[in-house]
Motif scaffolding. Structure first.
Motif, PDB file in Angstrom:
ATOM      1  N   VAL A 311      20.456 -32.909 -25.403  1.00  0.00           N
ATOM      2  CA  VAL A 311      19.180 -32.203 -25.203  1.00  0.00           C
ATOM      3  C   VAL A 311      18.258 -33.109 -24.393  1.00  0.00           C
ATOM      4  CG1 VAL A 311      17.226 -31.048 -26.289  1.00  0.00           C
ATOM      5  CG2 VAL A 311      19.434 -31.046 -27.460  1.00  0.00           C
ATOM      6  N   LYS A 312      17.785 -32.553 -23.269  1.00  0.00           N
ATOM      7  CA  LYS A 312      16.895 -33.323 -22.387  1.00  0.00           C
ATOM      8  C   LYS A 312      15.545 -32.624 -22.334  1.00  0.00           C
ATOM      9  CE  LYS A 312      20.349 -35.033 -19.079  1.00  0.00           C
ATOM     10  NZ  LYS A 312      21.606 -34.729 -19.735  1.00  0.00           N
ATOM     11  N   ILE A 313      14.479 -33.404 -22.458  1.00  0.00           N
ATOM     12  CA  ILE A 313      13.133 -32.856 -22.263  1.00  0.00           C
ATOM     13  C   ILE A 313      12.673 -33.259 -20.874  1.00  0.00           C
ATOM     14  CG2 ILE A 313      10.719 -33.306 -22.905  1.00  0.00           C
ATOM     15  CD1 ILE A 313      11.419 -32.889 -25.754  1.00  0.00           C
ATOM     16  N   VAL A 314      12.216 -32.271 -20.086  1.00  0.00           N
ATOM     17  CA  VAL A 314      11.618 -32.615 -18.797  1.00  0.00           C
ATOM     18  C   VAL A 314      10.135 -32.291 -18.858  1.00  0.00           C
ATOM     19  CG1 VAL A 314      13.735 -32.298 -17.447  1.00  0.00           C
ATOM     20  CG2 VAL A 314      12.170 -30.391 -17.682  1.00  0.00           C
ATOM     21  N   TYR A 315       9.303 -33.231 -18.370  1.00  0.00           N
ATOM     22  CA  TYR A 315       7.847 -33.062 -18.466  1.00  0.00           C
ATOM     23  C   TYR A 315       7.238 -33.528 -17.149  1.00  0.00           C
ATOM     24  CZ  TYR A 315       3.089 -33.651 -20.359  1.00  0.00           C
ATOM     25  OH  TYR A 315       1.741 -33.581 -20.600  1.00  0.00           O
ATOM     26  N   ARG A 316       6.310 -32.723 -16.633  1.00  0.00           N
ATOM     27  CA  ARG A 316       5.792 -33.005 -15.276  1.00  0.00           C
ATOM     28  C   ARG A 316       4.804 -34.168 -15.239  1.00  0.00           C
ATOM     29  NH1 ARG A 316       1.254 -28.800 -13.926  1.00  0.00           N
ATOM     30  NH2 ARG A 316       0.292 -28.630 -15.955  1.00  0.00           N
ATOM     31  N   ARG A 317       4.268 -34.565 -16.428  1.00  0.00           N
ATOM     32  CA  ARG A 317       3.362 -35.711 -16.452  1.00  0.00           C
ATOM     33  C   ARG A 317       4.103 -36.913 -17.048  1.00  0.00           C
ATOM     34  NH1 ARG A 317      -2.217 -33.487 -16.057  1.00  0.00           N
ATOM     35  NH2 ARG A 317      -2.094 -31.265 -16.424  1.00  0.00           N
ATOM     36  N   ILE A 346      12.067 -26.532 -10.576  1.00  0.00           N
ATOM     37  CA  ILE A 346      11.561 -25.652  -9.502  1.00  0.00           C
ATOM     38  C   ILE A 346      12.468 -24.431  -9.317  1.00  0.00           C
ATOM     39  CG2 ILE A 346      10.147 -27.268  -8.170  1.00  0.00           C
ATOM     40  CD1 ILE A 346      12.585 -27.829  -6.418  1.00  0.00           C
ATOM     41  N   GLU A 347      13.664 -24.465  -9.904  1.00  0.00           N
ATOM     42  CA  GLU A 347      14.556 -23.302  -9.780  1.00  0.00           C
ATOM     43  C   GLU A 347      15.652 -23.377 -10.839  1.00  0.00           C
ATOM     44  OE1 GLU A 347      16.414 -23.001  -5.909  1.00  0.00           O
ATOM     45  OE2 GLU A 347      17.669 -21.323  -6.555  1.00  0.00           O
ATOM     46  N   TYR A 348      16.020 -22.204 -11.373  1.00  0.00           N
ATOM     47  CA  TYR A 348      17.180 -22.151 -12.264  1.00  0.00           C
ATOM     48  C   TYR A 348      18.349 -21.610 -11.445  1.00  0.00           C
ATOM     49  CZ  TYR A 348      13.555 -22.608 -15.825  1.00  0.00           C
ATOM     50  OH  TYR A 348      12.487 -23.059 -16.566  1.00  0.00           O
ATOM     51  N   CYS A 361      15.287 -29.688 -10.173  1.00  0.00           N
ATOM     52  CA  CYS A 361      14.002 -30.316 -10.519  1.00  0.00           C
ATOM     53  C   CYS A 361      13.469 -31.103  -9.333  1.00  0.00           C
ATOM     54  CB  CYS A 361      14.180 -31.297 -11.676  1.00  0.00           C
ATOM     55  SG  CYS A 361      14.731 -30.537 -13.193  1.00  0.00           S
ATOM     56  N   ILE A 362      12.194 -31.449  -9.433  1.00  0.00           N
ATOM     57  CA  ILE A 362      11.584 -32.336  -8.430  1.00  0.00           C
ATOM     58  C   ILE A 362      10.834 -33.440  -9.175  1.00  0.00           C
ATOM     59  CG2 ILE A 362       9.423 -30.972  -8.195  1.00  0.00           C
ATOM     60  CD1 ILE A 362       9.674 -31.563  -5.124  1.00  0.00           C
ATOM     61  N   LYS A 363      10.858 -34.634  -8.616  1.00  0.00           N
ATOM     62  CA  LYS A 363      10.114 -35.749  -9.232  1.00  0.00           C
ATOM     63  C   LYS A 363       8.624 -35.597  -8.897  1.00  0.00           C
ATOM     64  CE  LYS A 363      11.750 -38.827 -11.169  1.00  0.00           C
ATOM     65  NZ  LYS A 363      12.015 -38.829 -12.642  1.00  0.00           N
ATOM     66  N   MET A 364       7.790 -36.052  -9.816  1.00  0.00           N
ATOM     67  CA  MET A 364       6.337 -35.910  -9.649  1.00  0.00           C
ATOM     68  C   MET A 364       5.691 -37.300  -9.673  1.00  0.00           C
ATOM     69  SD  MET A 364       6.235 -32.537  -9.882  1.00  0.00           S
ATOM     70  CE  MET A 364       4.634 -31.909 -10.298  1.00  0.00           C
ATOM     71  N   GLU A 365       4.462 -37.373  -9.125  1.00  0.00           N
ATOM     72  CA  GLU A 365       3.645 -38.573  -9.321  1.00  0.00           C
ATOM     73  C   GLU A 365       2.252 -38.118  -9.725  1.00  0.00           C
ATOM     74  OE1 GLU A 365       3.514 -40.726  -5.660  1.00  0.00           O
ATOM     75  OE2 GLU A 365       2.937 -38.957  -4.521  1.00  0.00           O
ATOM     76  N   VAL A 378       1.718 -34.390  -9.015  1.00  0.00           N
ATOM     77  CA  VAL A 378       1.908 -33.932  -7.631  1.00  0.00           C
ATOM     78  C   VAL A 378       3.386 -34.130  -7.276  1.00  0.00           C
ATOM     79  CG1 VAL A 378       1.154 -34.274  -5.231  1.00  0.00           C
ATOM     80  CG2 VAL A 378      -0.414 -34.800  -7.126  1.00  0.00           C
ATOM     81  N   PRO A 379       4.049 -33.082  -6.693  1.00  0.00           N
ATOM     82  CA  PRO A 379       5.473 -33.223  -6.363  1.00  0.00           C
ATOM     83  C   PRO A 379       5.718 -34.280  -5.286  1.00  0.00           C
ATOM     84  CG  PRO A 379       4.721 -30.936  -6.131  1.00  0.00           C
ATOM     85  CD  PRO A 379       3.497 -31.774  -6.356  1.00  0.00           C
ATOM     86  N   ILE A 380       6.820 -35.025  -5.408  1.00  0.00           N
ATOM     87  CA  ILE A 380       7.208 -35.987  -4.361  1.00  0.00           C
ATOM     88  C   ILE A 380       8.218 -35.274  -3.465  1.00  0.00           C
ATOM     89  CG2 ILE A 380       8.271 -38.236  -3.908  1.00  0.00           C
ATOM     90  CD1 ILE A 380       7.433 -39.086  -6.753  1.00  0.00           C
ATOM     91  N   GLN A 381       7.793 -34.968  -2.265  1.00  0.00           N
ATOM     92  CA  GLN A 381       8.667 -34.188  -1.368  1.00  0.00           C
ATOM     93  C   GLN A 381       9.991 -34.921  -1.123  1.00  0.00           C
ATOM     94  OE1 GLN A 381       8.058 -31.179  -0.969  1.00  0.00           O
ATOM     95  NE2 GLN A 381       5.984 -31.366  -1.781  1.00  0.00           N
TER      96      GLN A 381
END
Ligand code: FAD
Ligand code: SF4
Ligand code: SF4
Length: 471
Positions: A311-317, A346-348, A361-365, A378-381
Motif C-alpha cells: 500500500v502506497k500513499i501519494v501526497y502532493r505536499r 495525473i492519470e489512471y 504521477c508527477i513530482k511536485m515542489e 507546483v508540478p515539476i514539468q
C-alpha cells in the motif's frame, strides 16, 4: 526553589504488535491499566492557569478529572468528564490531542518532556465507567421546556441533543443512515474506534431521553415545513460526507474508489467480514491511496488488513503539511505503508477490459503559500512516472451533504457550499434554525463538531426561552 521532577515521557501504552494487527480489525491501542493510568496522572502539575482546558473545544476540567484519577476516585473522575463531554471514550481515542489539549500542556513545554497523555487518561476513565456495567445518568428535569429537532446523528448532532435533553428539552434526532454516530460509525475503522464503543456512548445519550429516528432523511422522508411545524427549533448537523474527486482521466476504470465508499462498505456495512456480511469489497494486491489526512490513513490501513500486499500513499505536499493525526501516521509507518511525498496522480491507466493497471504521477515542489497558508504544490514539468497498481482509493477531502440543503433553499450558504452560521451560536439565516459541525466548517474534527453542538445547544435554549417569554 523546589525543582519539579517528573518522568520525561508519557507512560507507555500497550498496543497490538504491527505484524499481528495487520491481519485483524481489532483495536490497535489496548489502553492503560489502573496503575499505568495513575502513574500518568501523577505527571500532571495541576497548573493553576490550566492551559490544557483552553485547548479543549468542550473545555473539560482536565486537571479536575486527572486529580480524581490520581486519588483513585474513579467515579468522581468519570462524573467530571461526563459533565463536559458526552462522548469521552470516543474523544480519548480520536481527538488530535497534539494540536488541542496536549498541545497546550505545560509539561510538554518543559525541555525534553512529552505532554501529559490527556486523551489516553480520558479513554481510561470512560472505559472504566462502562466496564462497571452501570452508567451514571444525570437527573433530567421532568417538565419539558420545548421540542427540538436535530438533523444528523454525528458528533455535532449527538452533542447538541444530549445537552438539550439535560437542560429539559424533548429532543428527536433524524438520521439518514440505519445507525447513529455519523463518521464515527461509517468512516473511522474498527481498529481505531470499535463500533461497540460508539454504540455505548450513543446509548448513554438515548438514556438521557433523546429519541433517535434512523433511516429518516430530513428533506425527503420528513419535510422541512413538517419539522418547523412540530418543533420549536431545529439544529442541522448533516456533516460533509460527499466525496471530492481528482477528476483526472481514467476515473471510471474498475478499481478506482472514493475513500467514502471504500470505508462505508468496510465499516458500516461490515464488508471486512464478507461473506458473513452481505456487502463485498474488492481489494487489489497493489493499492495506491491518494491524500495524507486521517481518511487516507484509515483507507490504507484497512486495505492492508484486507489482504493488500503493498500500500502506497501519494501526497502532493510534503510530510510537514500532512493533516493526519501523528499517532495514525506512526501506526501506518509501523504497519509498512509507504509514503510518497510531493507526488500527485495525473492519470489512471487501464487495460482493454476497463480495469486499472497503473497510476501516472508527477513530482511536485512547494511554491508560495496559498489561501490555506500552506505552501502551494507546483508540478515539476517532465517528472512524470507510473506506479503499477490494481486499486486506487481517492481520499482528497469531502464536501457538504446536499440532500437537506437542496430541500431548504432559504438557508444561506457560503461560497464553498456550507451553511452560513454564527460561529458562537450556530444561528443560520433562518430564524429558529441552527447549524454546526462539518456542514458549517467543512471537514474538520470530532471535537470541533462537538464544540459547535454545545454552543448551539446553549443558543437554542436562549432562543426558545425568549420566544416563549414573548408569546
Ligand atoms: P458527521 O459525522 O458527518 O455526521 C453527520 C450525520 O448526518 C451523518 O450520520 C449523516 O448520515 C447525517 N445526515 C446527513 N444528511 C442528512 C439528512 N438530510 N437527514 C438526516 N441525516 C442526515 N476527526 C477527528 O477528530 N479524529 C479522527 O481521527 C478523524 N478521523 C476521520 C476519519 C474519517 C474516515 C473521516 C471521514 C473523518 C474523520 N474525522 C476525524 C473527521 C470527523 O469525523 C468529522 O469532523 C466529524 O464526524 C464531523 O461531525 P458532524 O456531526 O459534523 O458530521
Ligand atoms: Fe483533549 Fe479531546 Fe479530551 Fe478535549 S475532548 S480533553 S481535546 S482529548
Ligand atoms: Fe496538567 Fe498539563 Fe493541564 Fe497542567 S497543562 S493541568 S500539567 S494536563
Amino acid at each position: 526553589m523546589a525543582v519539579i521532577k517528573i518522568p520525561n515521557n508519557k507512560t507507555p501504552i500497550k498496543e497490538q504488535e504491527p505484524g499481528e494487527r495487520i491481519h485483524n480489525f481489532k483495536e490497535v491501542v489496548l489502553g492503560y491499566t489502573l496503575e499505568e493510568a495513575v502513574a500518568e496522572a501523577n505527571r500532571c502539575l495541576q497548573c493553576v492557569n490550566q492551559p490544557c482546558v483552553a485547548g479543549c473545544p468542550v473545555n473539560i476540567d482536565i486537571p479536575g478529572f486527572i486529580l480524581a484519577l490520581k486519588n483513585r476516585d474513579l467515579p468522581k473522575s468519570a462524573q467530571i468528564l461526563k459533565s463536559y463531554n458526552n462522548l469521552p471514550a470516543v474523544c480519548g481515542r480520536v481527538c488530535p490531542q497534539e494540536s488541542q489539549c496536549e498541545g497546550r500542556c505545560t509539561v510538554g513545554k518543559m525541555k525534553d518532556h512529552e505532554p501529559v497523555a490527556i486523551g489516553k487518561l480520558e479513554r481510561f476513565v470512560a472505559d472504566w465507567e462502562a466496564n462497571q456495567g452501570t452508567m451514571n445518568i444525570p437527573e433530567i428535569p421532568s417538565r419539558k421546556l420545548g421540542k427540538v429537532a436535530i438533523i444528523g446523528a454525528g458528533p455535532a448532532g449527538l452533542t447538541a441533543a444530549a445537552d438539550l435533553a439535560k437542560m429539559g428539552y424533548e429532543v428527536k434526532i433524524f438520521e439518514a443512515l440505519h445507525a447513529a454516530g455519523g463518521v464515527l460509525m461509517y468512516g473511522i475503522p474498527e481498529f481505531r474506534l470499535p463500533k461497540s464503543i460508539v454504540e455505548r456512548e450513543v446509548n448513554f445519550i438515548k438514556s438521557l431521553g433523546v429519541e433517535i429516528d434512523t433511516d429518516s432523511i430530513a428533506g425527503r422522508s420528513i419535510t422541512i415545513s413538517e419539522l418547523k411545524d412540530e418543533f420549536d427549533a431545529i439544529f442541522i448537523g448533516t456533516g460533509a460526507g460527499t466525496p471530492s474527486f481528482m477528476n483526472i482521466p481514467g476515473t471510471n476504470l474498475n478499481g478506482v474508489y472514493s475513500a467514502s465508499e471504500f470505508l462505508t462498505r468496510i465499516n458500516l456495512m461490515h464488508a471486512y467480514k464478507f461473506p458473513e456480511s452481505d456487502t463485498p469489497i474488492r481489494i487489489g494486491k497493489r493499492v495506491v491511496v491518494v491524500g495524507a489526512g486521517n481518511v487516507a490513513m484509515d483507507a490504507s490501513r484497512s486495505a492492508l488488513r484486507l489482504g493488500a500486499e503493498s500500500v502506497k500513499i501519494v501526497y502532493r505536499r510534503s510530510k510537514e503539511e500532512m493533516p493526519a493525526r501523528i499517532e495514525e501516521y506512526h501506526h501506518a509507518i509501523e504497519e509498512g505503508i509507504e509514503f510518497h511525498w510531493l507526488t500527485n496522480p495525473i492519470e489512471y491507466i487501464g487495460d482493454d477490459k476497463g480495469n486499472l493497471t497503473a497510476v501516472k504521477c508527477i513530482k511536485m515542489e512547494l511554491g508560495e503559500p496559498d489561501a490555506s497558508g500552506r505552501r502551494r504544490p507546483v508540478p515539476i514539468q517532465g517528472s512524470e512516472f507510473t506506479i503499477e497498481t490494481d486499486m486506487v482509493v481517492e481520499a482528497i477531502g469531502q464536501t457538504s451533504n446536499k440532500v437537506l440543503l437542496s430541500a431548504f433553499p432559504e438557508l444561506k450558504l457560503t461560497s464553498h457550499g456550507y451553511i452560513e452560521a454564527d460561529p458562537e451560536t450556530g444561528q443560520t439565516s433562518v430564524e429558529g434554525v441552527f447549524a454546526g459541525g462539518d456542514i458549517v466548517t467543512g471537514a474538520a474534527t470530532v471535537i470541533l463538531a462537538m464544540g459547535a453542538g454545545k454552543k448551539s445547544a446553549k443558543a437554542i435554549d436562549r432562543y426558545i426561552k425568549s420566544k416563549k417569554a414573548v408569546v
